[in-house]
Design an enzyme around this catalytic site. Structure first.
Site, PDB file in Angstrom:
ATOM      1  N   LYS A  34       0.828  -1.211   0.000  1.00  0.00           N
ATOM      2  CA  LYS A  34       0.000   0.000   0.000  1.00  0.00           C
ATOM      3  C   LYS A  34       0.862   1.261   0.000  1.00  0.00           C
ATOM      4  O   LYS A  34       0.587   2.223  -0.725  1.00  0.00           O
ATOM      5  CB  LYS A  34      -0.932   0.004   1.215  1.00  0.00           C
ATOM      6  CG  LYS A  34      -2.137  -0.915   1.101  1.00  0.00           C
ATOM      7  CD  LYS A  34      -3.107  -0.633   2.230  1.00  0.00           C
ATOM      8  CE  LYS A  34      -4.460  -1.258   1.975  1.00  0.00           C
ATOM      9  NZ  LYS A  34      -5.455  -0.852   2.989  1.00  0.00           N
ATOM     10  N   ARG A 144     -19.110   6.733   1.611  1.00  0.00           N
ATOM     11  CA  ARG A 144     -19.459   5.488   0.928  1.00  0.00           C
ATOM     12  C   ARG A 144     -18.200   4.884   0.320  1.00  0.00           C
ATOM     13  O   ARG A 144     -17.352   5.605  -0.205  1.00  0.00           O
ATOM     14  CB  ARG A 144     -20.481   5.766  -0.176  1.00  0.00           C
ATOM     15  CG  ARG A 144     -21.811   6.278   0.330  1.00  0.00           C
ATOM     16  CD  ARG A 144     -22.665   6.807  -0.805  1.00  0.00           C
ATOM     17  NE  ARG A 144     -22.085   8.016  -1.397  1.00  0.00           N
ATOM     18  CZ  ARG A 144     -22.572   8.636  -2.464  1.00  0.00           C
ATOM     19  NH1 ARG A 144     -23.642   8.147  -3.067  1.00  0.00           N
ATOM     20  NH2 ARG A 144     -21.998   9.730  -2.926  1.00  0.00           N
ATOM     21  N   LYS A 204     -22.996   9.046  14.679  1.00  0.00           N
ATOM     22  CA  LYS A 204     -22.486   8.064  13.716  1.00  0.00           C
ATOM     23  C   LYS A 204     -23.280   6.761  13.769  1.00  0.00           C
ATOM     24  O   LYS A 204     -23.731   6.249  12.730  1.00  0.00           O
ATOM     25  CB  LYS A 204     -21.004   7.800  14.006  1.00  0.00           C
ATOM     26  CG  LYS A 204     -20.394   6.652  13.220  1.00  0.00           C
ATOM     27  CD  LYS A 204     -20.380   6.913  11.733  1.00  0.00           C
ATOM     28  CE  LYS A 204     -19.690   5.768  11.001  1.00  0.00           C
ATOM     29  NZ  LYS A 204     -19.690   5.951   9.554  1.00  0.00           N
ATOM     30  N   GLY A 257     -25.400  -4.923   4.067  1.00  0.00           N
ATOM     31  CA  GLY A 257     -24.094  -5.524   4.329  1.00  0.00           C
ATOM     32  C   GLY A 257     -23.021  -4.472   4.233  1.00  0.00           C
ATOM     33  O   GLY A 257     -23.253  -3.300   4.505  1.00  0.00           O
ATOM     34  N   CYS A 260     -19.902  -1.153   7.222  1.00  0.00           N
ATOM     35  CA  CYS A 260     -20.435  -0.300   8.290  1.00  0.00           C
ATOM     36  C   CYS A 260     -21.749  -0.769   8.904  1.00  0.00           C
ATOM     37  O   CYS A 260     -21.843  -0.929  10.118  1.00  0.00           O
ATOM     38  CB  CYS A 260     -20.600   1.129   7.774  1.00  0.00           C
ATOM     39  SG  CYS A 260     -19.030   1.936   7.399  1.00  0.00           S
ATOM     40  N   LYS A 263     -22.014  -3.940  11.460  1.00  0.00           N
ATOM     41  CA  LYS A 263     -21.318  -3.789  12.748  1.00  0.00           C
ATOM     42  C   LYS A 263     -21.850  -2.608  13.552  1.00  0.00           C
ATOM     43  O   LYS A 263     -21.928  -2.678  14.787  1.00  0.00           O
ATOM     44  CB  LYS A 263     -19.809  -3.671  12.543  1.00  0.00           C
ATOM     45  CG  LYS A 263     -19.279  -2.371  11.972  1.00  0.00           C
ATOM     46  CD  LYS A 263     -17.775  -2.450  11.713  1.00  0.00           C
ATOM     47  CE  LYS A 263     -17.218  -1.122  11.215  1.00  0.00           C
ATOM     48  NZ  LYS A 263     -16.954  -0.171  12.298  1.00  0.00           N
ATOM     49  N   LYS A 320     -21.945  -3.927  -3.301  1.00  0.00           N
ATOM     50  CA  LYS A 320     -22.491  -2.853  -4.121  1.00  0.00           C
ATOM     51  C   LYS A 320     -21.808  -2.830  -5.475  1.00  0.00           C
ATOM     52  O   LYS A 320     -20.699  -3.338  -5.628  1.00  0.00           O
ATOM     53  CB  LYS A 320     -22.271  -1.491  -3.443  1.00  0.00           C
ATOM     54  CG  LYS A 320     -22.993  -1.295  -2.135  1.00  0.00           C
ATOM     55  CD  LYS A 320     -22.711   0.094  -1.602  1.00  0.00           C
ATOM     56  CE  LYS A 320     -23.485   0.367  -0.330  1.00  0.00           C
ATOM     57  NZ  LYS A 320     -23.234   1.733   0.169  1.00  0.00           N
TER      58      LYS A 320
END
Length: 402
Positions: A34, A144, A204, A257, A260, A263, A320
């Site tokens: 990364k 998102r 949140k 799903g 975010c 959980k 998605k």
């Protein structure tokens, strides 16, 4: 201003890119691959805006494995490390966040730490007591996946925590951070809210739980419509033209799903503890019921077929469209239910080279071969490349969007 960002996921990297337009940003990660990509102007995650900005914009950004050096020089440290839900203890696993806090405080006596990771309500208060400092604040993200930088450029609101009795420096840093986000945004007149940490933490979790509620609501509507042979599309349209409800976030799916919603809803439920509630628990339960219902519908379609060999083809594991991960994807739970009934599963997922060793499914990444082998093709989101086998497809994607 020198800013260090711990974590190069979609939250950390999008913030790093955004703030590097006007500040000197160092991204800290533990994965050399990364770090190398970022330092070569490449994005380690799929996000059109991040990819474009790294390639085309004049950014003051670099990545490093040397966390101590990055934190030591920083004026602000943004923490965007994972907080996965631990089902064993029914709580977020905050160890990565706490590790970063401890490391930053050990090498830097002046920087304010801004947590962007999703955390339980009361976590900032707990950390301030544990480390005996007020230099830890919270700023919830509302991003998102795959559109994280876009959402930072056009934010719905900016929230940063601050307490009445905080030191003048921490208060100034909280306001400064909010201003950094606002000045980097392309959207005008973005609402900025400065509030207590526990209130910001609650915003949140309650925001994401409302989104989960909306998904669950339209999924239960769709379950009713399909069971009673009603036109789900017409019913949803008729409801959604009411401005109070709106024609958004109303497309049925196999269940909510992603990283975010699953959980965050469970964490909020855990935070309620002895506080009376029924709705929050029902949202979590509704999602499980939906996935069981979808599996049952797939089995019903299979049983109607006369073929002696019955194969379910799963088209994509991603949650998605345009996503690049399968975390908590609803289709995975549907697959597990089908496998428990000894149903053969084949999967088309071009992002995978192989499945986990204990997985009994078969990966078939030749699309034409996949189409031929499957008796029924199951997809959470419909794609036009399935048009030639539309008669085989089972999906509850009514509007052709997320």
């Amino acid at each position: 201003m020198k800013i260090a960002v711990a974590g190069s996921g979609y939250v950390g990297l999008s913030l790093g890119v955004l703030l590097s337009l006007q500040n000197e940003v160092t991204i800290v990660d533990i994965l050399p691959s990364k770090v190398d990509k970022i330092n070569n102007g490449l994005s380690p995650i799929q996000d059109e805006y991040i990819e474009y900005y790294l390639k085309s914009k004049q950014l003051s950004i670099k990545a490093t494995l040397d966390s101590k050096a990055a934190y030591k020089e920083a004026e602000l440290v943004i923490i965007a490390t994972p907080t996965n839900y631990n089902s064993r203890i029914n709580y977020f696993d905050t160890q990565h966040v706490e590790t970063v806090i401890k490391e930053v405080l050990s090498v830097n006596s002046h920087a304010t730490l801004i947590i962007k990771s999703t955390i339980p309500i009361g976590f900032i208060t707990e950390m301030r007591q544990k480390f005996q400092t007020d230099r830890i604040i919270f700023s919830p993200e509302f991003l998102r996946e795959s559109k994280a930088l876009y959402d930072n450029l056009y934010p719905s609101r900016i929230i940063v925590s601050c307490e009445e009795n905080d030191s003048p420096k921490v208060k100034a840093d909280a306001e400064k951070f909010a201003l950094l986000l606002k000045s980097a945004a392309k959207k005008n007149n973005v609402p900025v809210l400065i509030m207590g940490a526990s209130e910001a933490e609650a915003v949140k979790l309650f925001a994401n739980t409302y989104l989960a509620l909306r998904v669950a609501y339209f999924n239960e509507l769709d379950t009713y419509a399909e069971s009673r042979k009603l036109n789900s599309h017409m019913v949803i349209q008729g409801i959604s033209y009411d401005d109070r409800i709106g024609m958004h976030y109303n497309n049925p799916s196999f269940g909510y799903g992603g990283y975010c919603l699953p959980k965050d809803t469970k964490q909020l439920l855990a935070n309620y503890n002895n506080i009376p509630q029924t709705l929050i628990e029902a949202i979590v339960s509704s999602n499980n019921v939906r996935k069981s219902y979808i599996a049952k519908q797939i089995i019903n379609v299979l049983e109607e077929q006369e073929s002696p060999v019955k194969v379910v083809g799963v088209y994509r594991l991603i949650m998605k469209s345009n996503s690049d991960n399968f975390r908590e994807s609803a289709i995975k739970d549907v697959i597990d239910i089908l496998k428990s009934k000894d149903i053969k599963i084949i999967i088309y997922e071009p992002m995978l080279n192989k499945l986990e060793s204990e997985d009994q499914s078969v990966l078939v990444n030749d699309l034409e071969n996949f189409k031929k082998q499957a008796n029924i093709i199951v997809t959470n989101r419909y794609d036009n490349e399935l048009q030639d086998v539309k008669n085989k497809v089972y999906s509850r994607d009514i509007f052709g969007r997320d």
